[in-house]
Enzyme design. Structure first.
Site, PDB file in Angstrom:
ATOM      1  N   ILE A 106       0.926  -1.341   0.004  1.00  0.00           N
ATOM      2  CA  ILE A 106       0.006  -0.069   0.059  1.00  0.00           C
ATOM      3  C   ILE A 106       0.810   1.072  -0.065  1.00  0.00           C
ATOM      4  CG2 ILE A 106      -1.822  -1.260   1.071  1.00  0.00           C
ATOM      5  CD1 ILE A 106      -1.721   0.216   3.626  1.00  0.00           C
ATOM      6  N   GLU A 107       1.861   1.299   0.839  1.00  0.00           N
ATOM      7  CA  GLU A 107       2.905   2.372   0.748  1.00  0.00           C
ATOM      8  C   GLU A 107       2.392   3.886   0.732  1.00  0.00           C
ATOM      9  OE1 GLU A 107       6.587   2.214  -1.644  1.00  0.00           O
ATOM     10  OE2 GLU A 107       6.079   0.065  -2.064  1.00  0.00           O
TER      11      GLU A 107
END
Ligand SMILES: *[C@@H]1O[C@H](CO)[C@@H](O)[C@H](O)[C@H]1NC(C)=O
Ligand SMILES: *[C@@H]1O[C@H](CO)[C@@H](O)[C@H](O)[C@H]1NC(C)=O
Ligand SMILES: *[C@@H]1O[C@H](CO)[C@@H](O)[C@H](O)[C@H]1NC(C)=O
Length: 374
Positions: free
Chosen positions: A137-138
């Site tokens: 997801i970062e």
């Protein structure tokens, strides 16, 4: 001779027999193998190997995977469009193949959307014969919202393991767990508990600075692993150390003594770490083509335990290029082994030259062979 009565009986029995056969046949092949795209249907079976030491390879191109060293790979993260041939191949080598997934940030706080999304991933994984998911997801998450990410991972793991107890759920985090610099205020402790392991993205550390610096300095890697262990209580069995198979090419505005390369701050700081502006990411295969043209040859920073070299581009500007090679990666794999980490991985397996050029073949083999240090 068959009498009319017998014929009547047979005409009743035959369709019944036919139906029975059809059901039996259907029962024997459905539902798992009916839609199997592999020539050998057993390759659609999910991997049942219990937790083991991992070599986690990210696949981002659909052209090289046949030439990977499959004797080492335990899991492939599919960052490409689904390719059934890759799935069949991975399974034939006993390797898991997992979907790379990003849950939409906009729906993080919406439990109904979360449930729907998870059901969708499970259905997708079932129809593609996938062994799990890798969360990449970062994005920024505030401390107040951190529990939503944990719920997402926990519920995804539950949903997958309900139909496949050997499913693998993993989560990508920055090598140095951070809340302030990157704004990823995840609950690292709970995330590690919720998934099979965390993939530590041990790269892109120093690309935003005013001078050219290495992509993956060993001291920073160690700092991140220590933080996760000591501050967040993440066991070594839940950490896979991810190393870069790429480097950073930095055009120098000025080259100061001791190879200190000043980069253009205006450009570099505009988008830290993503290789836009003046500092750009460069794959190992392209680095190997530049190295022979360098003005310095391979240099090695004792401080960072990273190689680098300088070269001049066509316009005459000096560049400093920081990267990792089999020798520097061996130090990192060796560290991961000494720390008894769950495994190592690379971003990404397609950074190498898989052509039949003898020199390229040698360099590519050396990169895969360095993993044996783990
Ligand atoms: C958020 O969830 C809703 C409801 O499930 C869905 O319709 C919408 O597409 C989702 N948003 C994004 C950005 O995926
Ligand atoms: C840095 O980049 C900016 C934007 O392109 C440019 O205007 C400036 O001249 C550059 N500075 C140097 C010292 O090269
Ligand atoms: C690559 O070539 C070098 C020198 O020619 C040799 O020493 C080395 O063993 C080769 N490596 C591999 C992995 O073949």
């Amino acid at each position: 001779m068959v009498s009319g009565r017998h014929l009547r009986v047979l005409s009743g029995i035959l369709p019944a027999l036919w139906l029975l056969c059809l059901c039996l046949r259907h029962g024997a092949t459905a539902p798992v193998e009916a839609d199997c795209p592999c020539t050998d249907p057993s390759q659609c079976e999910l991997i049942t190997t219990p937790p083991r030491k991992e070599l986690f390879a990210f696949v981002v191109e659909d052209s090289n995977w046949q030439k990977y060293d499959w004797s080492k790979i335990t899991t492939v993260g599919m960052f490409i469009k689904y390719d059934p041939k890759l799935m069949c191949h991975a399974h034939s080598k006993g390797a898991r193949i997992v979907l790379a997934v990003v849950y939409p940030a906009a729906n993080l706080t919406n439990p109904a959307a979360r449930t729907a999304w998870i059901q969708q991933q499970v259905a997708q994984a079932k129809s593609w014969h996938m062994d799990g998911v890798n969360f990449d997801i970062e994005y920024e998450v505030s401390t107040e919202h951190a529990h939503y990410v944990v719920d997402l991972v926990k519920e995804t793991a539950q949903a997958f393991k309900a139909y496949n107890p050997n499913a693998q759920i993993t989560f990508d985090i920055a090598g140095v767990p951070d809340c302030f610099l990157l704004g990823r205020c995840y609950d690292y402790t709970a995330l590690a508990e919720a998934c099979d392991f965390l993939f530590l993205m041990d790269y892109d550390f120093l690309a935003a600075g005013p001078v050219a610096l290495p992509n993956s300095p060993l001291s920073v890697i160690k700092f991140g692993v220590d933080l996760l262990k000591v501050v967040y209580g993440v066991p070594s069995s839940k950490m896979v150390l991810g190393v870069p198979w790429y480097g950073y090419d930095c055009p120098c505005v000025e080259l100061l003594p001791d190879d200190v390369c000043l980069v253009n701050r205006t450009l570099t700081l505009s988008k830290p770490g993503v290789g836009s502006g003046s500092v750009t990411q460069i794959q190992y295969k392209d680095i190997m083509k530049l190295l022979p043209k360098s003005s310095t040859g391979r240099l090695f920073s004792e401080l960072f335990q990273s190689p680098y070299f300088n070269y001049k581009d066509a316009s005459g500007q000096t560049h400093e290029l920081w990267y990792d090679d089999p020798a520097s990666l061996a130090l990192r794999y060796d560290y991961a082994r000494a720390e008894d980490l769950r495994g190592v991985g690379m971003f990404e397996a397609d950074s190498l030259d898989y052509s039949n050029d003898p020199l390229a073949m040698n360099q590519t083999k050396a990169m895969w062979d360095a993993i044996d240090k783990f």
